[in-house]
Design an enzyme around this catalytic site. Structure first.
Site, short mmCIF file in Angstrom:
data_model
loop_
_atom_site.label_atom_id
_atom_site.label_comp_id
_atom_site.label_asym_id
_atom_site.label_seq_id
_atom_site.Cartn_x
_atom_site.Cartn_y
_atom_site.Cartn_z
N GLY A 218 -0.52 16.80 5.19
CA GLY A 218 -0.85 15.47 5.68
C GLY A 218 -2.33 15.17 5.55
CB SER A 219 -4.48 12.84 7.45
OG SER A 219 -3.75 11.68 7.09
#
Length: 481
Positions: A218-219
């Site tokens: 993810g981020s």
């Protein structure tokens, strides 16, 4: 000296030399061949029941050999606090190959390493049983217990803590875990039964999830993007970027959106530092497509992605950044989705390199190895894995990571004791409604000492986000204070 005595003396010396040479050939030159002979049942019993060296944490044995009772083997392998350490030590079993550190360091633990050669020769002539070498780990027992206790039962989570300056791993805990004493039994039938029972849990991993699970980061992967972006010279922390709430990816109908539970929609344009703090997706996707695949992949590989060479000395699964990407796939990869996968250790390495002025130290689990008489056979020294980026760029990213905690998606990791630098991450798991929930970071931000990564696999968003930030802070406070 008369002839009879002389002849007797010569014959005696000749017999002694012959005996010595034969013994040396059998005990030394032919050792490997004889030990490998499948008909050598005696050797099998000696090996499996031999007194292996201990594996220790803070001076206390977490794996050791004790005299066996009611068994054909002289010694039994025993594991202390197995749920805390089984994913690291692995198991030494009579009916299967050793796993974990029991396998990777088997030559030392069994006393068969080159550095223990003279100990083996001595034991041949003295007749004494030779103990294996002792392996001393870098783990901190209190931090390991704390990390393990924080992970709720029934979740798939891992927490890893490393010392930034050295790469030493201070805690590496994961759940679900298991009691590896069940696999160290000396009855093969019982072993199979126990193994079958353990494997009824589909989420069980015999090696710690911190190094064996590869999941979409993810981020948290945006830290990798930031290195490529800042090194290009086209971006600065105060560069204002377009921040649309969604974009349609090239040559597709796929829509890539900003995180809908945040405040990204409040600003259609924003400084890069604000975009990082709020973890907006579309500006990173656009930047990756503008830069192209090469700079992003180079940055990822500098951190350790796509490398199968890392040994801690356990072998972590390889974290992957894909190649030959279309623009649409590259945009999704830039936000840690598509086919990007990472172990929790890998994202810890990303944070640690930024904390260490751009220099990534090689992670390490073993502090020292000692012989049976505790003489030092091997000791670890800090080793540089790679020079990821410049000190200036690392400092700029650190400042943006501080904003994540002070005013962005990582506010649950705030403390008045010191500044924390971190990056959160959430990755959708298909259409299941579950996510991988992440945080990786370090503290103190102005004098980094420890990097902590917390990762939960296939968990609901609210639960994951409520666990990661506070647990990272707890580990940082315990390690620093």
């Amino acid at each position: 000296m008369n002839n009879a005595i002389r002849h007797t003396w010569v014959v005696s010396v000749g017999l002694f030399i012959t005996l010595f040479v034969a013994l040396s050939i059998i005990q030394v030159a032919m050792t490997d061949e004889l030990n490998a002979n499948p008909n050598n049942v005696r050797q099998v019993y000696e090996d499996r029941g031999a007194p292996r060296g201990a594996i220790t944490v803070d001076g206390s044995a977490i794996a050791e050999s004790v005299p066996s009772e009611n068994s054909s083997f002289d010694y039994q392998r025993v594991y202390r606090e197995p749920e805390l350490y089984s994913g690291i030590t692995g198991t030494y079993s009579i009916a299967a190959n050793p796993t974990g550190l029991e396998g990777t360091l088997n030559e030392y633990l069994s006393g068969q390493s080159d550095s223990q050669f003279f100990d083996r020769i001595t034991s041949v002539f003295t007749g004494d049983t030779m103990d294996g070498g002792q392996v001393e780990l870098t783990l901190d027992a209190e931090l390991q217990q704390l990390a393990y206790d924080q992970i709720p039962e029934g979740t798939r989570g891992s927490i890893i803590v490393t010392e930034i300056a050295t790469g030493d791993i201070k805690a590496m805990a994961a759940k679900p875990s298991y009691d590896n004493n069940l696999l160290a039994v000396q009855d093969s039938t019982q072993l199979i039964e126990n193994q079958t029972q353990l494997e009824t849990d589909p989420d069980l991993r015999y090696t710690s999830r911190a190094i064996s699970s590869t999941l979409a980061p993810g981020s948290t992967f945006k830290l990798v993007d930031l290195v490529a972006m800042l090194e290009s010279g086209d971006y600065e922390p105060d560069t204002v970027l377009e921040n649309p709430n969604s974009i349609t990816l090239p040559d597709s109908t796929t829509e890539l959106r900003n995180f809908d539970r945040g405040i990204c929609a409040q600003r259609s344009q924003a400084e890069l530092s604000w975009i990082v703090a709020q973890s907006c997706n579309t500006p990173f996707a656009e930047a990756a497509m503008d830069l192209g695949e090469g700079p992003i992949r180079d940055s990822a590989e500098a951190f350790g992605f796509n490398s199968g060479d890392l040994s801690i000395p356990l072998r972590p699964e390889t974290s992957n950044f894909p190649t030959d990407l279309s623009d649409a796939a590259l945009a999704q990869s830039a936000i840690g989705q598509f086919d990007v996968t990472s172990t929790p250790l890998q994202m810890n390495m990303v944070a640690a390199a930024i904390a260490n002025d751009g220099t990534l130290m090689k992670p390490n689990l073993v502090d020292a190895i000692r012989g049976s008489d505790l003489q030092l056979l091997s000791t670890s020294e800090p080793e540089t894995f790679s020079e990821v980026t410049s000190e200036q760029i690392a400092d700029e990213i650190t400042e943006m990571m501080v904003e994540v905690v002070e005013s962005g998606t990582g506010t649950r990791a705030q403390t008045e004791s010191f500044q924390v630098a971190a990056k959160t991450g959430t990755a959708d798991v298909g259409e299941t409604g579950e996510v991988n929930s992440w945080i990786t970071g370090f503290a103190p931000a102005d004098d980094p000492q420890y990097a902590v990564t917390v990762a939960y696999e296939r968990i609901d968003f609210d639960t994951g986000s409520s666990l990661t930030g506070p647990q990272m802070l707890t580990m940082l406070e315990a390690a620093i204070e």
